[in-house]
Each structure stands twice: as C-alpha cells, then as structure tokens.
Scaffold this motif. Structure first.
Motif, PDB file in Angstrom:
ATOM      1  N   ILE A 125       1.000  -1.250  -0.022  1.00 21.85           N
ATOM      2  CA  ILE A 125      -0.226   0.114   0.103  1.00 21.85           C
ATOM      3  C   ILE A 125       0.788   1.130   0.068  1.00 21.85           C
ATOM      4  O   ILE A 125       1.960   1.428   0.700  1.00 21.85           O
ATOM      5  N   ASP A 185      -5.486   6.420  10.159  1.00 20.71           N
ATOM      6  CA  ASP A 185      -6.396   5.671   9.434  1.00 20.71           C
ATOM      7  C   ASP A 185      -6.332   5.950   7.849  1.00 20.71           C
ATOM      8  O   ASP A 185      -7.180   6.101   7.102  1.00 20.71           O
ATOM      9  N   GLU A 219      -5.403   3.839   5.557  1.00 20.47           N
ATOM     10  CA  GLU A 219      -5.858   3.011   4.612  1.00 20.47           C
ATOM     11  C   GLU A 219      -7.470   3.214   4.304  1.00 20.47           C
ATOM     12  O   GLU A 219      -7.988   2.728   3.225  1.00 20.47           O
ATOM     13  N   GLN A 220      -8.101   4.027   5.186  1.00 22.20           N
ATOM     14  CA  GLN A 220      -9.369   4.220   5.092  1.00 22.20           C
ATOM     15  C   GLN A 220      -9.835   5.631   4.313  1.00 22.20           C
ATOM     16  O   GLN A 220     -10.849   6.149   3.958  1.00 22.20           O
ATOM     17  N   THR A 275      -4.904   5.923  -0.944  1.00 24.32           N
ATOM     18  CA  THR A 275      -3.876   4.909  -1.162  1.00 24.32           C
ATOM     19  C   THR A 275      -3.939   4.231  -2.267  1.00 24.32           C
ATOM     20  O   THR A 275      -5.233   4.141  -2.991  1.00 24.32           O
ATOM     21  N   SER A 330      -2.979   0.299  -4.092  1.00 25.83           N
ATOM     22  CA  SER A 330      -2.250  -0.885  -3.647  1.00 25.83           C
ATOM     23  C   SER A 330      -1.851  -1.600  -5.064  1.00 25.83           C
ATOM     24  O   SER A 330      -2.599  -1.732  -5.747  1.00 25.83           O
ATOM     25  N   GLU A 369       4.865  -1.327   8.530  1.00 27.90           N
ATOM     26  CA  GLU A 369       4.245  -0.112   8.484  1.00 27.90           C
ATOM     27  C   GLU A 369       5.104   1.025   8.479  1.00 27.90           C
ATOM     28  O   GLU A 369       5.527   1.073   9.745  1.00 27.90           O
ATOM     29  N   ASN A 391       4.868   4.947   8.458  1.00 29.06           N
ATOM     30  CA  ASN A 391       3.949   6.095   8.452  1.00 29.06           C
ATOM     31  C   ASN A 391       4.412   7.327   9.433  1.00 29.06           C
ATOM     32  O   ASN A 391       3.948   7.025  10.446  1.00 29.06           O
TER      33      ASN A 391
END
Length: 85
Positions: free
Chosen positions: A3, A11, A13-14, A18, A20, A69, A71
C-alpha cells in the motif's frame, strides 16, 4: 499487498488516498510494486523508494515477519527517515 500513499496520516487505509498492489512474497516484486505505485513521484525519488523497499523486503522476508508499516517515511536534508515504524 503493498500500500502506498504520497501523504500519511491517521487511518490512512480508509482515507481513499492510497493505491495498492498484490505481489508475490519476493523482495524484487515488492520493490517493483513500490516503484509502480509511486508513479506520481519524480523518477529519482521512485528509484530511491524502490531501493528502500528492496532492502526492507529482504529484511522482512528473511525474518519471517508478516507486516511492516512506515507512516510517515519522509525525506530530510540528510536522507530518508522512517518517522514511525
């Protein structure tokens, strides 16, 4: 799954920001996926991200880890920094 987002955040990913890609659990394929996903970045930055992804994938796969991850990953005056990993 790899991703990528040009900007981080909570958050992520939501967030809808992003992209992927599924790839085999092979360091070269992970690095190639990062390079492809960072298509909006300048070529030099994409190449640097590919090298970071390759080194990270070698470590993760070699240690049998399931997830990594970072970030944010940001570029400072002295190079790339994993701000939170």
């Amino acid at each position: 799954r790899v991703i990528y987002a040009a900007a981080g955040g909570v958050d992520i990913e939501q967030s809808g920001t992003t992209v992927s890609r599924l790839c085999e659990l092979h360091a070269g394929q992970v690095a190639d996926a990062v390079f492809a996903l960072a298509a909006g970045e300048p070529e030099q930055r994409r190449n640097e991200l590919r090298q970071i992804a390759l080194a990270l994938a070698v470590m993760v796969i070699g240690r049998g880890l399931a997830l990594v991850e970072i970030n944010p990953l940001f570029l400072s005056e002295t190079g790339w920094v994993a701000g939170d990993a």
